[in-house]
Design an enzyme around this catalytic site. Structure first.
Site, PDB file in Angstrom:
ATOM      1  N   ASN A  46      33.320  27.341 -21.863  1.00 51.32           N
ATOM      2  CA  ASN A  46      33.819  27.617 -23.213  1.00 51.32           C
ATOM      3  C   ASN A  46      33.454  29.030 -23.633  1.00 51.32           C
ATOM      4  O   ASN A  46      34.231  29.726 -24.279  1.00 51.32           O
ATOM      5  CB  ASN A  46      33.239  26.615 -24.211  1.00 51.32           C
ATOM      6  CG  ASN A  46      33.888  25.250 -24.117  1.00 51.32           C
ATOM      7  OD1 ASN A  46      35.054  25.136 -23.776  1.00 51.32           O
ATOM      8  ND2 ASN A  46      33.127  24.212 -24.415  1.00 51.32           N
ATOM      9  N   CYS A  52      32.032  21.184 -23.685  1.00 50.13           N
ATOM     10  CA  CYS A  52      31.386  21.925 -22.596  1.00 50.13           C
ATOM     11  C   CYS A  52      32.451  22.199 -21.548  1.00 50.13           C
ATOM     12  O   CYS A  52      32.907  21.279 -20.866  1.00 50.13           O
ATOM     13  CB  CYS A  52      30.230  21.123 -22.000  1.00 50.13           C
ATOM     14  SG  CYS A  52      29.448  21.905 -20.562  1.00 50.13           S
ATOM     15  N   SER A  88      32.427  24.035 -18.655  1.00 48.25           N
ATOM     16  CA  SER A  88      32.041  23.810 -17.259  1.00 48.25           C
ATOM     17  C   SER A  88      31.817  22.324 -17.006  1.00 48.25           C
ATOM     18  O   SER A  88      32.059  21.825 -15.898  1.00 48.25           O
ATOM     19  CB  SER A  88      30.793  24.623 -16.901  1.00 48.25           C
ATOM     20  OG  SER A  88      29.682  24.238 -17.690  1.00 48.25           O
ATOM     21  N   ASN A 145      32.209  24.242 -29.687  1.00 50.39           N
ATOM     22  CA  ASN A 145      31.032  24.764 -28.977  1.00 50.39           C
ATOM     23  C   ASN A 145      30.876  26.207 -29.454  1.00 50.39           C
ATOM     24  O   ASN A 145      31.697  27.061 -29.120  1.00 50.39           O
ATOM     25  CB  ASN A 145      31.301  24.677 -27.477  1.00 50.39           C
ATOM     26  CG  ASN A 145      30.134  25.022 -26.588  1.00 50.39           C
ATOM     27  OD1 ASN A 145      30.314  25.171 -25.388  1.00 50.39           O
ATOM     28  ND2 ASN A 145      28.935  25.154 -27.132  1.00 50.39           N
ATOM     29  N   GLU A 204      24.104  18.966 -22.790  1.00 54.88           N
ATOM     30  CA  GLU A 204      23.852  20.219 -22.081  1.00 54.88           C
ATOM     31  C   GLU A 204      22.358  20.532 -22.008  1.00 54.88           C
ATOM     32  O   GLU A 204      21.627  20.340 -22.989  1.00 54.88           O
ATOM     33  CB  GLU A 204      24.579  21.375 -22.770  1.00 54.88           C
ATOM     34  CG  GLU A 204      26.102  21.245 -22.729  1.00 54.88           C
ATOM     35  CD  GLU A 204      26.785  22.519 -23.167  1.00 54.88           C
ATOM     36  OE1 GLU A 204      26.392  23.600 -22.680  1.00 54.88           O
ATOM     37  OE2 GLU A 204      27.711  22.442 -24.002  1.00 54.88           O
ATOM     38  N   CYS A 252      28.997  29.264 -18.466  1.00 57.15           N
ATOM     39  CA  CYS A 252      29.432  28.523 -19.654  1.00 57.15           C
ATOM     40  C   CYS A 252      30.929  28.722 -19.760  1.00 57.15           C
ATOM     41  O   CYS A 252      31.391  29.826 -20.063  1.00 57.15           O
ATOM     42  CB  CYS A 252      28.728  29.019 -20.915  1.00 57.15           C
ATOM     43  SG  CYS A 252      29.334  28.218 -22.425  1.00 57.15           S
TER      44      CYS A 252
END
Length: 274
Positions: free
Chosen positions: A75, A217, A219, A11, A208, A73
């Site tokens: 990551n 992702c 979260s 990511n 997302e 976010c």
């Protein structure tokens, strides 16, 4: 403008220091920078700002590739923490930051791993936001092609989690956009698709909002585990395998914060004229 390119399990982010630089990001500039053919290319732009609260270290802003600003976010939070340490913006290993919807504690470990206190999951529909009369462990959500049984939670951003039998053959390319823009989510939603391997291990793919399916992702991993624990199908410590790599999630249940641990990788530094 000086920037760093970083990624958390694939990511990828552009991270910008707005503490020592004067920067401004209109939507059209973000879209241009995000273009993988004509710009730098990224899933999200992360901006490090001075703290709004004297008791905190920084303010953390996140912009999607389409220019929309979001409030969380996971990551990105790990990359944010590594960035401020790498760039000498702090000598702390425990970093307190504010976001658009709250506060976070980030802990940088010696092995390039970062542990993020994501706070307590939010289940109240009006706070997610999600159109429902009351909290339920499972909601029925109807789309044009399929009726789904989903868990819905906020980790500072809204998530809809659906359990699937086989993550490789889940219809994410179709269901992801339908859920992202579903009328029951006033601010759109991140759509997670979870395959349970056992009570301590899941596989996950996430579509997302504003970015489409990503390699990982953070979260979304937190949301999937929280939903699984709330539904009684997962234990308190869970390994989450995403296309880009692995995260470890720990949550002791209601009344406790949720912790996410994973890698944060610095790729390169650059300079670009805005």
């Amino acid at each position: 403008m000086q920037f760093s390119k970083m990624h958390g399990l694939g990511n990828d982010f552009v991270v910008v220091d707005a503490v020592t630089q004067n920067v401004y990001f209109p939507t059209e500039v973000i879209k241009r920078l995000a273009d993988r053919n004509r710009g730098i290319g990224f899933d999200q732009l992360l901006v490090v700002e001075p703290p709004y609260d004297p008791d905190l270290d920084f303010h953390y802003r996140i912009f999607n590739a389409d220019g929309s600003e979001v409030s969380q976010c996971g990551n990105g939070a790990r990359c944010f923490a590594r960035f401020v340490v790498l760039k000498g913006l702090t000598d702390k290993k425990e970093i307190a930051v504010s976001t658009a919807k709250g506060k976070m504690m980030l802990r940088v470990k010696d092995d390039d791993m970062v542990c993020v206190n994501m706070g307590e999951p939010i289940w109240e529909p009006n706070k997610i936001p999600f159109n429902a009369n009351k909290f339920e462990k499972n909601y029925i959500i109807r789309t044009d092609i399929q009726t789904l049984l989903c868990g819905v939670v906020s980790m500072g951003n809204p998530h809809c989690v659906t359990q699937v039998e086989d993550i490789q053959h889940a219809n994410i390319e179709i269901l992801g956009p339908l859920l992202e823009s579903h009328e029951r989510f006033p601010e759109r939603v991140n759509a997670g698709f979870m395959q349970i391997i056992n009570r301590n291990h899941i596989k996950l793919r996430v579509y997302e909002r504003g970015a489409g399916e990503t390699q990982a992702c953070g979260s979304g991993a937190c949301a999937a585990v929280a939903v699984g624990i709330m539904q009684g199908v997962l234990d308190n410590n869970v390994q989450v395998d995403l296309p880009g790599g692995r995260l470890m999630i720990e949550w002791q249940g209601k009344g406790h914060p949720l912790y996410m641990t994973g890698e944060a990788t610095h790729i390169y530094d650059g300079v670009i004229r805005l």
